[in-house]
Design a protein around this motif. Structure first.
Motif, mmCIF file in Angstrom:
data_model
loop_
_atom_site.group_PDB
_atom_site.id
_atom_site.type_symbol
_atom_site.label_atom_id
_atom_site.label_comp_id
_atom_site.label_asym_id
_atom_site.label_seq_id
_atom_site.Cartn_x
_atom_site.Cartn_y
_atom_site.Cartn_z
ATOM 1 N N ARG A 30 0.652 -0.878 -0.143
ATOM 2 C CA ARG A 30 -0.017 -0.019 0.086
ATOM 3 C C ARG A 30 1.048 0.977 0.112
ATOM 4 N N PRO A 31 0.569 2.941 -0.712
ATOM 5 C CA PRO A 31 -0.515 3.013 -0.819
ATOM 6 C C PRO A 31 -0.562 2.180 -2.861
ATOM 7 N N ILE A 32 -1.332 1.144 -3.028
ATOM 8 C CA ILE A 32 -1.290 1.130 -4.417
ATOM 9 C C ILE A 32 -1.479 2.091 -5.680
ATOM 10 N N LYS A 33 -2.735 2.767 -5.129
ATOM 11 C CA LYS A 33 -2.446 4.435 -6.106
ATOM 12 C C LYS A 33 -1.305 4.865 -6.569
ATOM 13 N N ASP A 34 -0.392 4.911 -5.664
ATOM 14 C CA ASP A 34 1.122 5.767 -5.594
ATOM 15 C C ASP A 34 1.776 4.651 -6.391
ATOM 16 N N TRP A 35 1.429 3.656 -6.835
ATOM 17 C CA TRP A 35 2.525 2.504 -7.635
ATOM 18 C C TRP A 35 2.274 1.955 -8.258
ATOM 19 N N LEU A 36 0.731 2.316 -8.851
ATOM 20 C CA LEU A 36 -0.107 2.801 -10.292
ATOM 21 C C LEU A 36 0.797 3.958 -10.919
ATOM 22 N N LEU A 37 1.177 4.878 -10.631
ATOM 23 C CA LEU A 37 0.541 6.204 -10.945
ATOM 24 C C LEU A 37 2.239 5.919 -11.349
ATOM 25 N N ALA A 38 3.329 6.161 -10.592
ATOM 26 C CA ALA A 38 4.244 5.479 -10.617
ATOM 27 C C ALA A 38 4.994 4.646 -12.078
ATOM 28 N N TYR A 39 3.765 4.202 -11.653
ATOM 29 C CA TYR A 39 4.660 2.959 -13.202
ATOM 30 C C TYR A 39 3.938 3.417 -14.054
ATOM 31 N N LEU A 40 2.894 3.429 -14.066
ATOM 32 C CA LEU A 40 2.235 4.496 -15.538
ATOM 33 C C LEU A 40 2.709 5.920 -16.142
ATOM 34 N N PHE A 41 3.507 6.823 -15.128
ATOM 35 C CA PHE A 41 4.367 7.906 -14.665
ATOM 36 C C PHE A 41 5.475 7.289 -16.117
ATOM 37 N N ASN A 42 6.172 6.547 -15.326
ATOM 38 C CA ASN A 42 7.180 5.390 -16.118
ATOM 39 C C ASN A 42 7.419 4.855 -17.452
ATOM 40 N N ALA A 43 6.459 4.913 -17.576
ATOM 41 C CA ALA A 43 5.920 4.026 -18.729
ATOM 42 C C ALA A 43 6.348 5.173 -20.009
ATOM 43 N N VAL A 44 5.190 6.037 -19.888
ATOM 44 C CA VAL A 44 5.040 6.957 -20.471
ATOM 45 C C VAL A 44 5.849 8.243 -20.530
ATOM 46 N N THR A 45 6.584 8.104 -19.866
ATOM 47 C CA THR A 45 7.649 9.089 -20.319
ATOM 48 C C THR A 45 8.627 8.030 -20.056
ATOM 49 N N ASN A 46 9.241 6.837 -20.850
ATOM 50 C CA ASN A 46 9.838 6.482 -20.810
ATOM 51 C C ASN A 46 9.406 5.664 -22.864
#
Length: 165
Positions: A30-46
């Motif tokens: 937890r918090p899953i929201k933070d990890w999903l945001l980190a994942y998506l932010f990283n994937a999009v910027t990659n």
């Protein structure tokens, strides 16, 4: 062809390891929201960075998964690096800036070493047009810190909003 077979097997192994061993870590803490945001932010910027670099032919991926659909390294851009970034964010969740910066190196140095090996010994990555090892190392390090900063800001805003409720 034999060399490419090793490389494809290597990429498939990395994919399986990531899906079975590392990806479940994302959903567990937890918090899953933070990890999903980190994942998506990283994937999009990659994706944005890698698309730019491959369009300019600065970085090429001669052997890659889904090679008919993408010129970029989809496995690294959308799975490996975002997963590592989430784990890095989880580990640095309560750390001060200096400790965060030091822990960044524990993630970026091994990733860089693998990339350097791949450039020298395989056809997985090819650097062109003056791209050097320090560009990759600094890029991954700065990008990891940017993602961590982004998540820190999101957490700060979330805490402030909860305080005003």
């Amino acid at each position: 062809m034999k060399k490419n077979k090793f490389e494809i097997t290597f990429l498939k192994t990395i994919l399986i390891i990531n899906l079975i061993l590392l990806f479940p870590v994302l959903i567990r803490k937890r918090p899953i929201k933070d990890w999903l945001l980190a994942y998506l932010f990283n994937a999009v910027t990659n994706s944005l960075a890698d698309n730019y670099l491959t369009e300019k032919r600065t970085v090429e991926y001669p052997v890659r998964l889904l090679h008919k659909r993408f010129k970029t390294h989809v496995l690294f851009d959308y799975l490996i690096y975002p997963t590592m970034t989430v784990i890095y964010n989880q580990i640095t969740m309560k750390d001060k800036p200096l400790v965060i910066a030091l822990k960044t190196l524990f993630f970026t140095i091994p990733m860089f070493c693998i990339e350097f090996w791949a450039v020298r010994k395989t056809d997985l990555i090819r650097w062109n047009h003056g791209w050097k090892w320090y560009h990759s190392f600094l890029g991954v390090t700065i990008k990891s810190l940017m993602t961590r900063f982004f998540i820190g800001v999101v957490r700060w805003i979330d805490i402030r909003q909860k305080g005003y409720s």
